[in-house]
Write a protein that holds these residues in place. Structure first.
Motif, PDB file in Angstrom:
ATOM      1  N   ARG A 292       0.806  -1.220   0.000  1.00 11.95           N
ATOM      2  CA  ARG A 292       0.000   0.000   0.000  1.00 11.95           C
ATOM      3  C   ARG A 292       0.844   1.276   0.000  1.00 11.95           C
ATOM      4  O   ARG A 292       0.514   2.240  -0.700  1.00 11.95           O
ATOM      5  N   ASP A 293       1.926   1.291   0.782  1.00 10.80           N
ATOM      6  CA  ASP A 293       2.692   2.521   0.945  1.00 10.80           C
ATOM      7  C   ASP A 293       3.842   2.648  -0.054  1.00 10.80           C
ATOM      8  O   ASP A 293       4.016   3.698  -0.672  1.00 10.80           O
TER       9      ASP A 293
ATOM     10  N   GLN B 209       2.277   1.760  -3.669  1.00  9.04           N
ATOM     11  CA  GLN B 209       1.098   2.595  -3.939  1.00  9.04           C
ATOM     12  C   GLN B 209      -0.042   1.803  -4.584  1.00  9.04           C
ATOM     13  O   GLN B 209      -0.767   2.310  -5.438  1.00  9.04           O
ATOM     14  N   GLU B 210      -0.169   0.551  -4.187  1.00  5.20           N
ATOM     15  CA  GLU B 210      -1.259  -0.298  -4.665  1.00  5.20           C
ATOM     16  C   GLU B 210      -2.411  -0.158  -3.675  1.00  5.20           C
ATOM     17  O   GLU B 210      -2.358  -0.694  -2.576  1.00  5.20           O
ATOM     18  N   ARG B 211      -3.439   0.570  -4.058  1.00  2.48           N
ATOM     19  CA  ARG B 211      -4.517   0.883  -3.122  1.00  2.48           C
ATOM     20  C   ARG B 211      -5.852   0.253  -3.508  1.00  2.48           C
ATOM     21  O   ARG B 211      -6.890   0.666  -3.013  1.00  2.48           O
ATOM     22  N   GLU B 212      -5.819  -0.720  -4.423  1.00  4.60           N
ATOM     23  CA  GLU B 212      -7.055  -1.435  -4.744  1.00  4.60           C
ATOM     24  C   GLU B 212      -7.462  -2.311  -3.565  1.00  4.60           C
ATOM     25  O   GLU B 212      -6.671  -2.532  -2.635  1.00  4.60           O
TER      26      GLU B 212
END
Length: 218
Positions: free
Chosen positions: A76-77, A80-83
């Motif tokens: 996520r951080d 930057q994979e926010r699905e």
């Protein structure tokens, strides 16, 4: 359709205690999974949450919760994979956790270069967790199916829109399986027994029963 923690536990293989723990952030890291429908009481999970939870349960069989949290933070951080977590294929070899995509995988724990993974995990298929058989997500029993397009994913009798728990309730009220067709013509006696069996399995995730099972196993 939304899933109560008990039904989410039964279809994912997680315990109620794990679900509660995974909803919390820990040691400076984010939560493993916050319910998509309602993260506060009444807590309600989505079908996508179920897929993600099954992934977490499979990972937890071979990797520590600390590694899982670290991998999710990297996903996520750093990447930057926010699905939604269900959109990603995550596998572990015990030493680390990989994000698998297009035939290769990224190490999410040690942040190494991409590696090729040959043994992919099919998250929807049945598996075992602490000696308990976790059923196929889309077909938890031979005549019970889960389809997000049918009643929003509520488990139903195969080929119908009849919820499994309505059939199970009739059997528990003393209606013989052979007479279920009098109430629901599309439901066979065999399907009714499958519904009752699945209902018993779901009820095994009641808090009191979980505690007794954990005490017996421990």
């Amino acid at each position: 359709m939304s899933y109560s923690p008990k039904l989410a536990a039964a279809l994912s293989g997680a315990t109620l205690r794990q679900l509660a723990h995974w909803r919390k952030a820990g040691y400076g890291r984010g939560a493993v999974l916050m319910p998509e429908v309602s993260p506060v009481r009444p807590v309600l999970y989505s079908f996508r949450d179920l897929v993600a939870l099954r992934t977490c349960v499979k990972l937890r069989n071979d990797a520590s919760l600390q590694k899982i949290r670290r991998a999710l933070d990297t996903l996520r951080d750093d990447l930057q994979e926010r699905e939604h977590l269900s959109a990603y294929q995550l596998v572990t070899d015990g030493s680390t956790i990989y994000l698998v995509e297009q035939g290769q995988a990224t190490d999410l724990v040690h942040r190494k270069a991409n590696l090729v993974i040959h043994d992919m995990v099919e998250v929807l298929r049945p598996f075992y967790r602490d000696g308990r058989h976790i059923p196929d997500l889309l077909r938890p029993r031979e005549h019970v199916t889960v389809d997000p397009a049918v009643r929003g994913g509520m488990p139903v009798i195969e080929g119908t829109r009849v919820p499994y728990d309505e059939i199970a309730a009739l059997l528990r009220d003393g209606v013989p399986a052979e007479r279920i067709a009098e109430y629901y013509p599309s439901v066979s006696a065999t399907a009714a027994l499958d519904a009752a069996d699945f209902a018993d399995y779901v009820d095994s995730y009641e808090p009191a029963r979980e505690q007794r099972a954990a005490a017996a196993a421990g």
